[in-house]
Design a protein around this motif. Structure first.
Motif, mmCIF file in Angstrom:
data_model
loop_
_atom_site.group_PDB
_atom_site.id
_atom_site.type_symbol
_atom_site.label_atom_id
_atom_site.label_comp_id
_atom_site.label_asym_id
_atom_site.label_seq_id
_atom_site.Cartn_x
_atom_site.Cartn_y
_atom_site.Cartn_z
ATOM 1 N N TYR A 7 0.837 -1.200 0.000
ATOM 2 C CA TYR A 7 0.000 0.000 0.000
ATOM 3 C C TYR A 7 0.871 1.249 0.000
ATOM 4 O O TYR A 7 1.896 1.294 0.691
ATOM 5 C CB TYR A 7 -0.885 0.020 1.238
ATOM 6 C CG TYR A 7 -1.876 -1.111 1.301
ATOM 7 C CD1 TYR A 7 -3.014 -1.096 0.515
ATOM 8 C CD2 TYR A 7 -1.669 -2.200 2.147
ATOM 9 C CE1 TYR A 7 -3.933 -2.133 0.560
ATOM 10 C CE2 TYR A 7 -2.581 -3.252 2.206
ATOM 11 C CZ TYR A 7 -3.705 -3.208 1.411
ATOM 12 O OH TYR A 7 -4.613 -4.233 1.462
ATOM 13 N N PHE A 8 0.425 2.254 -0.736
ATOM 14 C CA PHE A 8 1.158 3.516 -0.782
ATOM 15 C C PHE A 8 0.218 4.694 -0.516
ATOM 16 O O PHE A 8 -0.981 4.640 -0.823
ATOM 17 C CB PHE A 8 1.811 3.710 -2.157
ATOM 18 C CG PHE A 8 2.954 2.760 -2.406
ATOM 19 C CD1 PHE A 8 4.233 3.029 -1.936
ATOM 20 C CD2 PHE A 8 2.745 1.578 -3.101
ATOM 21 C CE1 PHE A 8 5.286 2.151 -2.159
ATOM 22 C CE2 PHE A 8 3.790 0.688 -3.327
ATOM 23 C CZ PHE A 8 5.065 0.983 -2.863
ATOM 24 N N ALA A 9 0.832 5.759 0.030
ATOM 25 C CA ALA A 9 0.165 7.051 0.172
ATOM 26 C C ALA A 9 -1.173 6.927 0.909
ATOM 27 O O ALA A 9 -1.230 6.334 1.977
ATOM 28 C CB ALA A 9 0.011 7.708 -1.200
ATOM 29 N N ILE A 10 -2.237 7.461 0.313
ATOM 30 C CA ILE A 10 -3.508 7.522 1.045
ATOM 31 C C ILE A 10 -4.053 6.122 1.354
ATOM 32 O O ILE A 10 -4.661 5.903 2.406
ATOM 33 C CB ILE A 10 -4.543 8.384 0.269
ATOM 34 C CG1 ILE A 10 -5.711 8.758 1.169
ATOM 35 C CG2 ILE A 10 -4.985 7.690 -1.017
ATOM 36 C CD1 ILE A 10 -6.617 9.832 0.585
ATOM 37 N N LEU A 11 -3.785 5.163 0.473
ATOM 38 C CA LEU A 11 -4.265 3.795 0.735
ATOM 39 C C LEU A 11 -3.486 3.162 1.894
ATOM 40 O O LEU A 11 -4.041 2.400 2.685
ATOM 41 C CB LEU A 11 -4.154 2.927 -0.525
ATOM 42 C CG LEU A 11 -5.021 3.354 -1.703
ATOM 43 C CD1 LEU A 11 -4.859 2.376 -2.863
ATOM 44 C CD2 LEU A 11 -6.498 3.445 -1.320
ATOM 45 N N ARG A 12 -2.193 3.475 1.996
ATOM 46 C CA ARG A 12 -1.379 2.963 3.110
ATOM 47 C C ARG A 12 -1.930 3.495 4.433
ATOM 48 O O ARG A 12 -2.048 2.754 5.414
ATOM 49 C CB ARG A 12 0.082 3.389 2.925
ATOM 50 C CG ARG A 12 0.987 3.045 4.099
ATOM 51 C CD ARG A 12 2.434 3.408 3.827
ATOM 52 N NE ARG A 12 2.606 4.795 3.454
ATOM 53 C CZ ARG A 12 2.488 5.845 4.279
ATOM 54 N NH1 ARG A 12 2.206 5.642 5.561
ATOM 55 N NH2 ARG A 12 2.653 7.072 3.847
ATOM 56 N N GLU A 13 -2.277 4.775 4.434
ATOM 57 C CA GLU A 13 -2.790 5.364 5.676
ATOM 58 C C GLU A 13 -4.162 4.802 6.039
ATOM 59 O O GLU A 13 -4.447 4.512 7.195
ATOM 60 C CB GLU A 13 -2.872 6.891 5.533
ATOM 61 C CG GLU A 13 -1.497 7.529 5.498
ATOM 62 C CD GLU A 13 -1.538 9.055 5.494
ATOM 63 O OE1 GLU A 13 -2.640 9.613 5.297
ATOM 64 O OE2 GLU A 13 -0.473 9.655 5.670
#
Lengths: 79, 147
Positions: A7-13
């Motif tokens: 997951y990266f960026a907004i999806l990671r958060e």
């Protein structure tokens, strides 16, 4: 089938994690994203994302294979 | 030779310029993208960049190869920062050398435009009012809620 997801960026958060390995019956990245939206409440609709399997862009309808590494790519903002 | 650098360290533009230099070339064009102190009317205090590195590097190589085919250029190189950056910092750099200036300018423009549109790199803006958001994603989220 076992799938690795990064997951990266907004999806990671929103997922609260950088990566996970999960068992899924999803046949395609589109199906997998729907399942994850239910689990994590992702707000981004699929139409605004791109998807990659094993570090290459791919179609949402591509068949997933055991051991694939999937990344959902939110709208980019480099530069 | 790698044509794209993704790095946490500051970009050494003088060293990169040397790598693009070429005795066959009479023209060199470069672009520097800096962190601005505002975006869409909001005061920006700092930024964080994040990348999906393997795919960003592969896509950047594809962009440079496209530029080499489209334009009469000899060398092209680019670099992008990762991590926390402050206002005024250099976030992205592109350098192109060519026999003549027209193609150097055009290829440099092409490469930066494609980098911004295609590389899986994200930035989170932190604002002076203490709020923060992932650029381009907030609008998408609000659009999604309208569907």
């Amino acid at each position: 089938m076992q799938i690795h997801i990064d997951y990266f960026a907004i999806l990671r958060e929103q997922a609260g994690r950088q990566r996970e390995t999960l068992q899924t019956d999803a046949k395609t990245p589109a199906h997998l994203y729907l399942q994850l939206c239910e689990q994590y409440g992702f707000e981004l609709i699929q139409a605004r994302l791109r998807v990659a399997i094993n570090d290459e862009f791919c179609d949402w309808s591509q068949n997933l294979s055991d051991g694939d590494r999937v990344v959902f790519i939110p709208p980019v903002a480099g530069g | 030779m790698s044509t794209f650098l993704l790095q946490k360290e500051p970009i050494d533009t003088a060293a990169l310029r040397q790598r693009v230099a070429d005795p066959d070339c009479g023209g060199y064009a470069s672009f520097e993208g800096w962190i601005r102190n505002e975006n869409e009317g909001r005061a920006v205090s700092r930024l964080e960049y994040e990348a999906y590195a393997p795919l960003a590097i592969a896509e950047a190589h594809r962009i440079v190869n496209e530029a080499l085919k489209r334009f009469e250029i000899n060398n092209a190189l680019s670099a992008h920062r990762l991590g926390a950056l402050d206002v005024g910092d250099l976030a992205v750099w592109v350098g192109v050398s060519a026999p003549h200036r027209a193609d150097a300018f055009a290829a440099c423009r092409y490469i930066i435009d494609e980098i911004k549109q295609r590389l899986p790199i994200w930035k989170k803006e932190h604002y002076a009012d203490g709020k923060a958001q992932w650029v381009n994603c907030a609008q998408c989220a609000s659009q999604a809620s309208l569907v």
